[in-house]
Scaffold this motif. Structure first.
Motif, short mmCIF file in Angstrom:
data_model
loop_
_atom_site.label_atom_id
_atom_site.label_comp_id
_atom_site.label_asym_id
_atom_site.label_seq_id
_atom_site.Cartn_x
_atom_site.Cartn_y
_atom_site.Cartn_z
N ASP A 124 0.81 -1.23 0.00
CA ASP A 124 0.00 0.00 0.00
C ASP A 124 0.83 1.26 0.00
O ASP A 124 0.36 2.33 -0.34
CB ASP A 124 -0.93 0.01 1.22
CG ASP A 124 -1.96 -1.09 1.15
OD1 ASP A 124 -2.28 -1.54 0.03
OD2 ASP A 124 -2.44 -1.51 2.23
N GLU A 125 2.11 1.15 0.39
CA GLU A 125 2.96 2.33 0.55
C GLU A 125 3.98 2.51 -0.58
O GLU A 125 4.41 3.62 -0.84
CB GLU A 125 3.69 2.26 1.90
CG GLU A 125 2.73 2.28 3.07
CD GLU A 125 3.26 1.50 4.26
OE1 GLU A 125 4.48 1.35 4.38
OE2 GLU A 125 2.43 1.05 5.06
N LEU A 126 4.35 1.41 -1.21
CA LEU A 126 5.37 1.47 -2.26
C LEU A 126 4.89 0.79 -3.53
O LEU A 126 4.09 -0.14 -3.48
CB LEU A 126 6.65 0.74 -1.80
CG LEU A 126 7.38 1.29 -0.58
CD1 LEU A 126 8.50 0.35 -0.20
CD2 LEU A 126 7.93 2.67 -0.87
N SER A 127 5.40 1.24 -4.63
CA SER A 127 5.14 0.58 -5.90
C SER A 127 6.36 -0.29 -6.21
O SER A 127 7.38 0.22 -6.67
CB SER A 127 4.93 1.62 -7.00
OG SER A 127 4.85 0.97 -8.24
N ILE A 128 6.26 -1.58 -5.92
CA ILE A 128 7.36 -2.51 -6.17
C ILE A 128 7.15 -3.13 -7.53
O ILE A 128 6.19 -3.86 -7.76
CB ILE A 128 7.43 -3.59 -5.07
CG1 ILE A 128 7.61 -2.92 -3.70
CG2 ILE A 128 8.55 -4.58 -5.36
CD1 ILE A 128 7.53 -3.86 -2.52
N GLU A 129 8.05 -2.80 -8.45
CA GLU A 129 7.90 -3.26 -9.83
C GLU A 129 8.57 -4.61 -10.08
O GLU A 129 8.09 -5.42 -10.85
CB GLU A 129 8.47 -2.22 -10.78
CG GLU A 129 7.70 -0.92 -10.74
CD GLU A 129 8.33 0.15 -11.62
OE1 GLU A 129 9.17 -0.19 -12.47
OE2 GLU A 129 7.99 1.32 -11.45
N ASN A 130 9.72 -4.83 -9.45
CA ASN A 130 10.48 -6.07 -9.69
C ASN A 130 11.05 -6.60 -8.39
O ASN A 130 11.37 -5.84 -7.49
CB ASN A 130 11.65 -5.80 -10.64
CG ASN A 130 11.19 -5.31 -11.99
OD1 ASN A 130 10.40 -5.96 -12.66
ND2 ASN A 130 11.65 -4.14 -12.37
N ILE A 131 11.17 -7.92 -8.33
CA ILE A 131 11.81 -8.58 -7.20
C ILE A 131 12.97 -9.40 -7.75
O ILE A 131 12.79 -10.17 -8.70
CB ILE A 131 10.83 -9.51 -6.45
CG1 ILE A 131 9.69 -8.68 -5.83
CG2 ILE A 131 11.56 -10.33 -5.39
CD1 ILE A 131 8.60 -9.53 -5.21
N TYR A 132 14.14 -9.22 -7.17
CA TYR A 132 15.32 -9.99 -7.54
C TYR A 132 15.85 -10.70 -6.30
O TYR A 132 16.01 -10.08 -5.26
CB TYR A 132 16.42 -9.10 -8.12
CG TYR A 132 16.03 -8.49 -9.43
CD1 TYR A 132 15.50 -7.21 -9.49
CD2 TYR A 132 16.16 -9.20 -10.62
CE1 TYR A 132 15.12 -6.65 -10.70
CE2 TYR A 132 15.77 -8.65 -11.83
CZ TYR A 132 15.25 -7.38 -11.86
OH TYR A 132 14.87 -6.83 -13.05
N LEU A 133 16.09 -11.98 -6.44
CA LEU A 133 16.69 -12.76 -5.36
C LEU A 133 18.06 -13.22 -5.82
O LEU A 133 18.23 -13.69 -6.94
CB LEU A 133 15.81 -13.98 -5.01
CG LEU A 133 14.39 -13.65 -4.53
CD1 LEU A 133 13.62 -14.92 -4.24
CD2 LEU A 133 14.42 -12.76 -3.31
N TRP A 134 19.03 -13.09 -4.93
CA TRP A 134 20.43 -13.36 -5.25
C TRP A 134 20.92 -14.59 -4.49
O TRP A 134 20.58 -14.79 -3.33
CB TRP A 134 21.30 -12.16 -4.87
CG TRP A 134 20.96 -10.94 -5.67
CD1 TRP A 134 19.93 -10.09 -5.47
CD2 TRP A 134 21.66 -10.46 -6.81
NE1 TRP A 134 19.94 -9.09 -6.41
CE2 TRP A 134 21.00 -9.29 -7.24
CE3 TRP A 134 22.80 -10.88 -7.49
CZ2 TRP A 134 21.43 -8.55 -8.33
CZ3 TRP A 134 23.23 -10.15 -8.57
CH2 TRP A 134 22.54 -9.00 -8.99
N THR A 135 21.74 -15.40 -5.14
CA THR A 135 22.34 -16.57 -4.51
C THR A 135 23.75 -16.77 -5.05
O THR A 135 24.04 -16.39 -6.18
CB THR A 135 21.50 -17.85 -4.74
OG1 THR A 135 22.14 -18.95 -4.10
CG2 THR A 135 21.31 -18.16 -6.21
N ASP A 136 24.59 -17.35 -4.22
CA ASP A 136 25.94 -17.69 -4.70
C ASP A 136 26.00 -19.16 -5.10
O ASP A 136 27.07 -19.72 -5.28
CB ASP A 136 27.01 -17.35 -3.65
CG ASP A 136 26.85 -18.10 -2.35
OD1 ASP A 136 25.87 -18.86 -2.21
OD2 ASP A 136 27.72 -17.94 -1.48
N SER A 137 24.84 -19.79 -5.25
CA SER A 137 24.77 -21.20 -5.63
C SER A 137 24.30 -21.34 -7.07
O SER A 137 23.13 -21.14 -7.39
CB SER A 137 23.80 -21.94 -4.71
OG SER A 137 23.56 -23.25 -5.20
#
Length: 160
Positions: free
Chosen positions: A38-51
């Protein structure tokens, strides 16, 4: 943000533990997304891994072992549109706690408190494929540009 977790009593392989870490990250990402919807417009989600094995499993069209497939299915259900990216071990701030860093070293670690200096600069990694490492040739020049502040977050029981 990083979160450390104790390994389960039943021994798991390192790749399965890494996959479990990505599942935990997916739970955290979904929680943050819903908490701030409700407070932010999140356009993309990125998840990072070293695997790289985990990245392979996430992109695989083959039927995987049951343990792996169940976690891949949960990750994709939690964050269906997320992008998954590779971060080298040397740039992975989560490894600071999993490799036995002293509290004195951790307190003074800019990597722990601020993350990788290239991360806020999407032009350095956005067009890379999920397995491409972000080079550190430009990292040192970005150090002066990056401001980091420690943060304290209380996580809900679902993430524990």
């Amino acid at each position: 943000m990083a979160k450390a977790k104790v390994t389960p009593i039943k021994p798991l392989t390192i790749p399965k533990l890494e996959l479990t870490a990505v599942m935990l990250a997916a739970r955290l990402a979904k929680y943050i997304y819903e908490a701030y919807a409700d407070e932010l417009s999140i356009e993309n989600i990125y998840l990072w891994t070293d695997s790289q094995i985990t990245l392979y499993w996430l992109s695989s069209k083959k039927l995987l072992p049951v343990y792996v497939q169940n976690r891949i299915d949960e990750i994709k259900a939690l964050v269906p549109d997320a992008g998954f990216r590779y971060v080298s071990t040397k740039d992975n701030h989560s490894d600071k706690v999993s490799r036995g860093t002293s509290h004195a070293t951790l307190i003074c670690s800019s990597l722990w408190w601020g993350g990788s200096t290239w991360l806020p600069h999407q032009n350095m990694w956005l067009d890379n494929g999920p397995f491409e490492e972000v080079g550190d040739a430009t990292t040192s020049c970005l150090l002066e540009e990056t401001l980091s502040m420690p943060a304290s977050v209380t996580l809900p029981a679902i993430l524990n």
